[in-house]
Structures are given as C-alpha cells and as structure tokens.
Design a protein around this motif. Structure first.
Motif, PDB file in Angstrom:
ATOM      1  N   ALA A 160       0.746  -1.201   0.127  1.00 25.38           N
ATOM      2  CA  ALA A 160      -0.107  -0.027  -0.085  1.00 25.38           C
ATOM      3  C   ALA A 160       0.948   1.395  -0.065  1.00 25.38           C
ATOM      4  CB  ALA A 160      -0.999  -0.056   1.301  1.00 25.38           C
ATOM      5  N   TYR A 161       1.879   1.344   0.705  1.00 27.13           N
ATOM      6  CA  TYR A 161       2.845   2.517   0.778  1.00 27.13           C
ATOM      7  C   TYR A 161       3.591   2.649  -0.700  1.00 27.13           C
ATOM      8  CZ  TYR A 161       6.732   5.543   2.456  1.00 27.13           C
ATOM      9  OH  TYR A 161       8.057   6.115   2.583  1.00 27.13           O
ATOM     10  N   VAL A 162       3.946   1.571  -1.201  1.00 30.97           N
ATOM     11  CA  VAL A 162       4.523   1.613  -2.819  1.00 30.97           C
ATOM     12  C   VAL A 162       3.396   2.264  -3.713  1.00 30.97           C
ATOM     13  CG1 VAL A 162       5.277   0.490  -4.621  1.00 30.97           C
ATOM     14  CG2 VAL A 162       6.212  -0.093  -2.443  1.00 30.97           C
ATOM     15  N   LEU A 163       2.172   1.768  -3.453  1.00 31.32           N
ATOM     16  CA  LEU A 163       1.189   2.121  -4.361  1.00 31.32           C
ATOM     17  C   LEU A 163       0.687   3.549  -4.209  1.00 31.32           C
ATOM     18  CD1 LEU A 163      -1.316  -1.034  -4.431  1.00 31.32           C
ATOM     19  CD2 LEU A 163       0.160  -0.252  -6.147  1.00 31.32           C
ATOM     20  N   GLU A 164       0.780   4.214  -3.004  1.00 33.54           N
ATOM     21  CA  GLU A 164       0.537   5.567  -2.521  1.00 33.54           C
ATOM     22  C   GLU A 164       1.727   6.268  -3.172  1.00 33.54           C
ATOM     23  OE1 GLU A 164      -0.511   8.354   0.948  1.00 33.54           O
ATOM     24  OE2 GLU A 164       0.210   6.331   1.339  1.00 33.54           O
ATOM     25  N   MET A 165       2.853   5.637  -3.200  1.00 31.60           N
ATOM     26  CA  MET A 165       3.883   6.649  -3.618  1.00 31.60           C
ATOM     27  C   MET A 165       3.960   6.679  -5.134  1.00 31.60           C
ATOM     28  SD  MET A 165       8.075   5.509  -3.088  1.00 31.60           S
ATOM     29  CE  MET A 165       7.732   4.712  -1.756  1.00 31.60           C
ATOM     30  N   LEU A 166       3.742   5.552  -5.842  1.00 38.96           N
ATOM     31  CA  LEU A 166       3.744   5.465  -7.306  1.00 38.96           C
ATOM     32  C   LEU A 166       2.589   6.453  -7.798  1.00 38.96           C
ATOM     33  CD1 LEU A 166       4.424   1.818  -8.238  1.00 38.96           C
ATOM     34  CD2 LEU A 166       5.833   3.855  -8.556  1.00 38.96           C
ATOM     35  N   ASN A 167       1.330   6.341  -7.140  1.00 39.45           N
ATOM     36  CA  ASN A 167       0.171   7.250  -7.441  1.00 39.45           C
ATOM     37  C   ASN A 167      -0.168   6.753  -8.930  1.00 39.45           C
ATOM     38  OD1 ASN A 167      -1.856   8.743  -6.967  1.00 39.45           O
ATOM     39  ND2 ASN A 167      -0.678  10.728  -7.452  1.00 39.45           N
ATOM     40  N   GLY A 168      -0.294   5.830  -9.472  1.00 34.65           N
ATOM     41  CA  GLY A 168      -0.735   5.566 -10.697  1.00 34.65           C
ATOM     42  C   GLY A 168       0.281   5.837 -11.988  1.00 34.65           C
ATOM     43  N   ALA A 201       5.509 -12.507   0.733  1.00 36.29           N
ATOM     44  CA  ALA A 201       5.817 -12.134  -0.540  1.00 36.29           C
ATOM     45  C   ALA A 201       4.630 -12.180  -1.536  1.00 36.29           C
ATOM     46  CB  ALA A 201       6.951 -12.993  -1.323  1.00 36.29           C
ATOM     47  N   ALA A 202       3.834 -13.108  -1.270  1.00 35.84           N
ATOM     48  CA  ALA A 202       2.397 -13.675  -2.028  1.00 35.84           C
ATOM     49  C   ALA A 202       1.707 -12.717  -1.711  1.00 35.84           C
ATOM     50  CB  ALA A 202       2.037 -14.976  -1.413  1.00 35.84           C
ATOM     51  N   ALA A 203       1.389 -12.132  -0.537  1.00 34.33           N
ATOM     52  CA  ALA A 203       0.536 -10.993   0.007  1.00 34.33           C
ATOM     53  C   ALA A 203       0.774  -9.789  -0.691  1.00 34.33           C
ATOM     54  CB  ALA A 203       0.393 -10.849   1.539  1.00 34.33           C
ATOM     55  N   PHE A 204       2.215  -9.236  -0.647  1.00 35.32           N
ATOM     56  CA  PHE A 204       2.596  -8.124  -1.212  1.00 35.32           C
ATOM     57  C   PHE A 204       2.483  -8.087  -2.909  1.00 35.32           C
ATOM     58  CE2 PHE A 204       5.815  -5.622  -3.619  1.00 35.32           C
ATOM     59  CZ  PHE A 204       6.075  -4.466  -2.773  1.00 35.32           C
ATOM     60  N   CYS A 205       2.709  -9.219  -3.488  1.00 33.64           N
ATOM     61  CA  CYS A 205       2.479  -9.078  -4.928  1.00 33.64           C
ATOM     62  C   CYS A 205       1.030  -9.193  -5.358  1.00 33.64           C
ATOM     63  CB  CYS A 205       2.965 -10.632  -5.582  1.00 33.64           C
ATOM     64  SG  CYS A 205       4.811 -10.502  -5.353  1.00 33.64           S
ATOM     65  N   ARG A 206       0.110  -9.860  -4.505  1.00 37.94           N
ATOM     66  CA  ARG A 206      -1.234  -9.732  -4.883  1.00 37.94           C
ATOM     67  C   ARG A 206      -1.778  -8.260  -4.585  1.00 37.94           C
ATOM     68  NH1 ARG A 206      -1.489 -14.319  -1.575  1.00 37.94           N
ATOM     69  NH2 ARG A 206      -1.683 -16.184  -2.595  1.00 37.94           N
ATOM     70  N   ASP A 210      -3.344  -6.033  -7.688  1.00 32.13           N
ATOM     71  CA  ASP A 210      -4.614  -5.449  -7.384  1.00 32.13           C
ATOM     72  C   ASP A 210      -4.389  -3.954  -7.711  1.00 32.13           C
ATOM     73  OD1 ASP A 210      -5.768  -7.834  -6.994  1.00 32.13           O
ATOM     74  OD2 ASP A 210      -5.901  -7.742  -4.828  1.00 32.13           O
ATOM     75  N   GLY A 211      -3.424  -3.449  -7.460  1.00 30.45           N
ATOM     76  CA  GLY A 211      -3.333  -1.870  -7.576  1.00 30.45           C
ATOM     77  C   GLY A 211      -2.853  -1.491  -9.142  1.00 30.45           C
ATOM     78  N   GLY A 212      -3.014  -2.483 -10.130  1.00 26.50           N
ATOM     79  CA  GLY A 212      -2.825  -2.557 -11.469  1.00 26.50           C
ATOM     80  C   GLY A 212      -1.269  -2.543 -12.045  1.00 26.50           C
ATOM     81  N   TYR A 213      -0.393  -3.018 -11.263  1.00 25.01           N
ATOM     82  CA  TYR A 213       1.016  -3.027 -11.695  1.00 25.01           C
ATOM     83  C   TYR A 213       1.465  -4.433 -11.765  1.00 25.01           C
ATOM     84  CZ  TYR A 213       1.839   1.967 -10.750  1.00 25.01           C
ATOM     85  OH  TYR A 213       1.501   3.223 -10.757  1.00 25.01           O
TER      86      TYR A 213
END
Length: 284
Positions: A160-168, A201-206, A210-213
């Motif tokens: 979630a932290y990475v997805l927020e940082m990337l912001n799409g 690892a599986a939890a992070f990757c899923r 789900d975040g589109g990457y």
C-alpha cells in the motif's frame, strides 16, 4: 483331515508371494522418487531437490554467455536480453543520459524500504530523481521495495505504501518484493521461517497486482532453494540474484542480477548489473 497341512502350506506360499510383490512395488516406487531428484548447487555446495511439477526449467547454458569489459552478454537465440542496473540512494546522483548512452536499457529503482529494527517505512531519498531521470533518458523502469515484513499484514502495508508513492505513474517493468535478512543481530526479520516469508511475498504481490502493476519477487540461490515455496509465488516475475558467469538456478527466471560490482558510465562507484530475458515479441 487329509490335505489340510498341504493347503495351509500353499496359503503360506501365496501370502509370502503377495508380500514379496508388495515389497517390490514399494522399492520400485522408492527408486522412482530417488531417481526423480536432481543435484543442484545452492551457492554453498551440492544439494538434492525434487523438481516442482510444471515449473519451467532453466534452459541456459554457460556457452550462451560471454564476459568482457562491458559486462556479461547473452549470445543464445532463445531470448532477447536487455542490459540493466538496479540502483538506490547509495549510488547518489546519477547521470542518466550517460547511463543510456553506455548501453543500459532499463533500471530497477529502489522506491522505499522498511527499517530492519524500528520497522518504519521510508521512501528512498533518490527515488523521485531516479524515476524522472531514467524516464527522460528513455530507459524502461521497474521498482523494488526492501522488505523486513514479519507478517502478511505488514507486507500488504508495504505494498500500500508503494502504491501510494507511485500514485498511478507508469512502470514498464514490475514492482519487486525484496525480502532479505540483515547482518545485524537485531534485525527484526532475521530467523523468519520460509512459510511466513512466502506468505509475505504473496500478500505483497497480490496487493501490487490489484493496484494495477505487475509484481515480482527477488531472491538469491539460498532463498530460492531453502526459503521460498516457489509454487506459491509462481504467478509473478522472478528476479534472481546470482553473480557469476551464467544463471544456474534450476528453474527459469526472467531477470538475472549477474554482478554486484559492475561499472556503468554515469554512475559513480559500483552498481548491480542485470540481464532481462524476454521473448523477441515481448521486448521493446
């Protein structure tokens, strides 16, 4: 009664024959299991593994690679191989146009990390500059997050932290999960069992998926053979850290970190060098 002893003797012979047949079958099955094992080098010596069904095998040979002053090059015909680096704030300011002119096609950028004692999540100090500079130089970009998660919940928080940082923002390559133990005795994740590491690892990757990457997992030989339940992370890109002349890991990997002390124009000091293997129609 006449013939009773003879009949009993016959039954004993039949029972013995059946027992012998059963033992023979067990021995044959045991032999099959033994023969199905293969010898591999885990970086410290030879071990025996039972291959995981349906996981593609490594098809690379030593003869597929050459080494020179420019690094390691792939000369086989099965893939298109691109040269890349992975970098973090430790490389300080990078001249990305020089990097691209020096033959580098992609970069995997550390976007952040979890501190190995406090567990705090932090952004890599050079991520924004590296993301912009690599993109302006025309390099394909991926990112990695250095994890010290000890539960799947923490791994999801990292994602979630990475997805927020990337912001799409666009990435041409995956977001990689990089979990490692540290030399410091107080490392919060040291000693974590392989089942938990795999679940993290599986939890992070899923969550990244789900975040589109696209998502991926980084590991070295020891972790690949002794830590990860590979069948549980088979859906994501594998990034193998194995400095040497060719990737020897038993299974197929798409990204190979072949040198921890490489040199590249535009980067001061040592840098990790990588090869990305793609089918010809996928590259570009």
């Amino acid at each position: 009664m006449p013939g009773t002893a003879s009949k009993n003797k016959g039954r004993l012979w039949i029972a013995a024959g059946l027992l012998l047949a059963a033992l023979t079958v067990l021995l044959l099955l045991s032999g099959d299991r033994q023969d199905s094992r293969v010898a591999v080098d885990d970086g410290t010596g030879t071990i025996w593994i039972t291959p995981i069904a349906d996981l593609p095998m490594n098809s690379f040979a030593l003869s597929d690679f050459i080494q020179d002053d420019a690094g390691t090059a792939y000369t086989g015909g099965a893939y298109t191989a691109s040269q890349g680096v992975d970098v973090s704030e430790w490389q300080k300011e990078i001249q990305w146009q020089e990097v691209a002119a020096g033959g580098i096609d992609f970069a995997v950028l550390r976007c952040g990390f979890r501190r190995y004692v406090s567990g705090n999540l932090e952004q890599d100090a050079s991520f924004e500059a590296n993301y912009a500079g690599a993109g302006e130089a025309g390099l394909r970009r991926g990112v990695y997050f250095f994890s010290q998660a000890i539960t799947p919940e923490e791994a999801r928080a990292e994602a979630a932290y990475v997805l927020e940082m990337l912001n799409g923002r666009p990435l041409e390559l995956p977001v990689f999960y990089d979990w490692e133990t540290v030399e410091a005795e107080e490392g919060r994740a040291n000693g974590l069992d392989g089942e938990t590491v795999t679940a993290c690892a599986a939890a992070f990757c899923r969550a990244i998926q789900d975040g589109g990457y696209r998502a991926g997992v980084y590991f070295n030989l020891q972790m690949g053979y002794h830590t990860y339940g590979l069948e549980q992370v088979r859906d994501w890109v594998w990034w193998l850290g194995e400095p040497g002349q060719h990737p020897s890991f038993y299974y197929e990997t798409q990204l190979w970190q072949y040198d921890h002390g490489g040199t590249v124009p535009g980067i001061s000091g040592a840098v990790d060098r990588n090869l990305l293997f793609e089918a010809a129609e996928e590259a570009g």
